[in-house]
Scaffold this active site. Structure first.
Site, short mmCIF file in Angstrom:
data_model
loop_
_atom_site.label_atom_id
_atom_site.label_comp_id
_atom_site.label_asym_id
_atom_site.label_seq_id
_atom_site.Cartn_x
_atom_site.Cartn_y
_atom_site.Cartn_z
N GLU A 23 0.83 -1.19 0.00
CA GLU A 23 0.00 0.00 0.00
C GLU A 23 0.86 1.24 0.00
O GLU A 23 1.93 1.27 0.60
CB GLU A 23 -0.89 0.03 1.25
CG GLU A 23 -1.95 -1.02 1.23
CD GLU A 23 -2.95 -0.84 2.37
OE1 GLU A 23 -2.84 0.14 3.13
OE2 GLU A 23 -3.82 -1.71 2.50
N CYS B 150 -2.38 5.18 10.24
CA CYS B 150 -1.04 4.79 10.68
C CYS B 150 -1.11 3.51 11.49
O CYS B 150 -1.89 3.39 12.40
CB CYS B 150 -0.46 5.90 11.55
SG CYS B 150 1.17 5.56 12.13
N ASN C 183 -1.76 2.60 17.03
CA ASN C 183 -2.95 2.21 16.26
C ASN C 183 -3.20 0.73 16.45
O ASN C 183 -2.40 -0.09 15.99
CB ASN C 183 -2.75 2.51 14.78
CG ASN C 183 -3.19 3.91 14.44
OD1 ASN C 183 -4.26 4.36 14.85
ND2 ASN C 183 -2.35 4.62 13.73
N SER D 238 13.09 5.25 14.90
CA SER D 238 11.97 4.69 15.65
C SER D 238 12.48 4.23 17.01
O SER D 238 12.99 3.13 17.14
CB SER D 238 11.38 3.50 14.89
OG SER D 238 10.73 3.95 13.73
N LEU D 239 12.32 5.08 17.99
CA LEU D 239 12.91 4.78 19.31
C LEU D 239 11.94 4.01 20.21
O LEU D 239 12.25 2.93 20.68
CB LEU D 239 13.35 6.09 19.97
CG LEU D 239 14.22 5.91 21.21
CD1 LEU D 239 15.59 5.35 20.86
CD2 LEU D 239 14.36 7.23 21.97
N HIS D 240 10.82 4.61 20.52
CA HIS D 240 9.71 3.96 21.24
C HIS D 240 9.97 3.62 22.70
O HIS D 240 9.05 3.14 23.38
CB HIS D 240 9.23 2.68 20.53
CG HIS D 240 9.01 2.84 19.08
ND1 HIS D 240 8.20 3.82 18.55
CD2 HIS D 240 9.50 2.17 18.01
CE1 HIS D 240 8.19 3.73 17.23
NE2 HIS D 240 8.99 2.75 16.88
N1 SAH Z 1 10.78 -0.07 9.63
C1 SAH Z 1 10.86 1.33 9.72
C2 SAH Z 1 9.87 2.07 8.88
C3 SAH Z 1 8.47 1.53 8.84
S1 SAH Z 1 7.54 1.64 10.33
C4 SAH Z 1 10.78 1.78 11.17
O1 SAH Z 1 10.48 0.97 12.02
O2 SAH Z 1 11.08 2.93 11.41
C5 SAH Z 1 7.15 3.37 10.38
C6 SAH Z 1 6.69 3.87 11.77
O3 SAH Z 1 5.38 3.39 12.11
C7 SAH Z 1 7.62 3.42 12.85
O4 SAH Z 1 8.00 4.48 13.68
C8 SAH Z 1 6.78 2.43 13.59
O5 SAH Z 1 7.19 2.31 14.88
C9 SAH Z 1 5.38 2.99 13.46
N2 SAH Z 1 4.34 1.99 13.76
C10 SAH Z 1 4.37 0.67 13.47
N3 SAH Z 1 3.25 0.07 13.92
C11 SAH Z 1 2.51 1.01 14.51
C12 SAH Z 1 1.25 1.01 15.17
N4 SAH Z 1 0.53 -0.10 15.28
N5 SAH Z 1 0.78 2.16 15.65
C13 SAH Z 1 1.49 3.31 15.51
N6 SAH Z 1 2.69 3.37 14.91
C14 SAH Z 1 3.20 2.25 14.41
#
Ligand code: SAH
Ligand code: SF4
Length: 377
Positions: free
Chosen positions: A96, A345, A302, A224-226
């Site tokens: 997508e 997202c 999400n 993408s730290l989290h």
């Molecule tokens: N693999 C790369 C790029 C794709 S993911 C990465 O991890 O950065 C892009 C972003 O979407 C990342 O920051 C990821 O953490 C976020 N993401 C993935 N699943 C998600 C969800 N269920 N809810 C919100 N953000 C999410």
């Protein structure tokens, strides 16, 4: 060339490879530039219509090459203007691509792999496992399809796509060569002409590849730290066990130091209720992020089926954000767009045949609200 030799798909040739291709067939460099313009600016895939090339050359091109476009199997426009394309790849899987229009910009969110091998615990792409890398033509094909859908034949292409983010399916740094070639096409003036500030690569932290990336391009970087500490990040992003936060921050700073301007990194932090969104995490994150010039992008989780996680309440999101701001950080909250077309997202598609209109498949369609960030995401 014998019939058995597959034709080269010119859609996926980077500017340098296009030059090499034309050199190989005994043609000058400017032919490569002409071809890039025909394909990426005018959307032409029929050699016979390329009137500034001689008949002989056009015949030669048709013999050894082709321009094969992605197969779009679904396109929808949300009530908020967000657009989504589903493209079927050879082999049957789908990806997508999402376009998010805003007042001052239009952002295209594209994928780099089918699936992902890194298995982050909150990501539905990760939960599906890894299928394969996308080719250069499949990556740039997403930009092509979106750009051409805004293009009226015979008219100058309007610059509706101002930003591209590699935030769809997959880990771009694990498909390094193809992603870099596609980035070079996005930034080439004969193709899409996007500036380095407006192409953003998001990575979960493949440290050696961040260094390699800085040697070949200067796109904007999102990390993408989290989580603000290794114990928690090990649970959410398993790759952290290999490349812990300290190394990731050092690599990010090395990358920023190579840039010709004083750009900041974007730090993405998906907020998951009761997991990484407490005050103690905000306090730790605020402290940690003093080590990197950055803007912090908070993404309320999400949900997707069986994720086991919940999205935090708005109050918790704002409380988290306010602490970071008090500590002097630039913070944005990513809001969901395109809900009615499942372009929110989160992530991903599987096979289109299974698709129902309100299916629980997502991709990263993202938008910043309350944004004081100057560009990109
Ligand atoms: N693999 C790369 C790029 C794709 S993911 C990465 O991890 O950065 C892009 C972003 O979407 C990342 O920051 C990821 O953490 C976020 N993401 C993935 N699943 C998600 C969800 N269920 N809810 C919100 N953000 C999410
Ligand atoms: Fe892969 Fe990124 Fe999803 Fe992690 S968040 S599984 S790295 S796509």
């Amino acid at each position: 060339m014998s019939d058995a030799t597959p034709k080269i798909n010119l859609l996926g040739l980077s500017p340098a490879k296009m030059e090499a291709f034309f050199a190989d067939i005994g043609e000058k460099k400017f032919r490569a530039q002409q071809m890039l313009k025909w394909i990426h600016q005018l959307g032409e895939s029929d050699f016979s219509k390329m009137t500034n090339m001689s008949k002989g050359l056009r015949e030669k091109l048709a013999e050894v090459s082709e321009i094969t476009l992605p197969e779009v199997v679904y396109h929808d426009v949300s009530t908020d203007g967000t657009q989504k394309w589903v493209m079927r790849m050879p082999g049957g899987s789908s990806i997508e691509t999402v376009y998010i229009p805003e007042k001052e910009r239009g952002t295209l969110c594209i994928s780099s792999q089918i699936g992902c091998s890194l298995d982050c615990s909150f990501c539905s792409t990760g939960k599906q496992g890894f299928n394969r890398d996308l080719t250069v033509s499949e990556i740039i094909g997403q930009v092509f399809v979106a750009a051409m859908s805004f293009h009226e034949p015979g008219e100058r292409r309007e610059r509706k796509i101002t930003n591209v983010v590699l935030m769809g399916m997959g880990e771009p740094l694990l498909n390094f060569d193809n992603v870099v070639d596609a980035i070079h096409l996005m930034m080439d003036d004969n193709a899409y002409g996007l500036s380095k500030r407006r192409v953003t690569l998001s990575t979960s932290g493949v440290v050696p590849m961040i260094d390699k990336l800085g040697d070949v391009t200067d796109v904007s970087l999102a990390i993408s730290l989290h989580a603000p500490n290794d114990a928690l990040r090990n649970q959410l992003v398993p790759l952290n066990k290999k490349y812990p936060i300290k190394e990731l921050i050092a690599a990010t700073n090395r990358y920023l130091a190579k840039l010709p301007d004083r750009r900041k990194a974007t730090i993405e932090y998906t907020l998951i209720d009761g997991v990484n969104d407490d005050m103690e995490h905000a306090i730790e994150l605020a402290q940690l992020m003093k080590q990197v010039p950055c803007k912090i992008n908070l993404i309320p989780f999400n949900p997707f089926p069986n994720s086991g996680y919940k999205r935090p309440s708005n109050n918790r999101v704002y409380r988290f954000r306010d602490h970071l701001i008090e500590q002097g950080h630039i913070v944005t909250i990513r809001t969901t767009r395109g809900d009615d077309i499942d372009a929110a997202c989160g992530q991903l598609v599987g096979r289109v045949e299974d698709r129902t209109r309100r299916s629980a498949r997502y991709i990263n369609a993202v938008q910043i609200d309350e944004s004081d960030a100057p560009s990109a995401i």
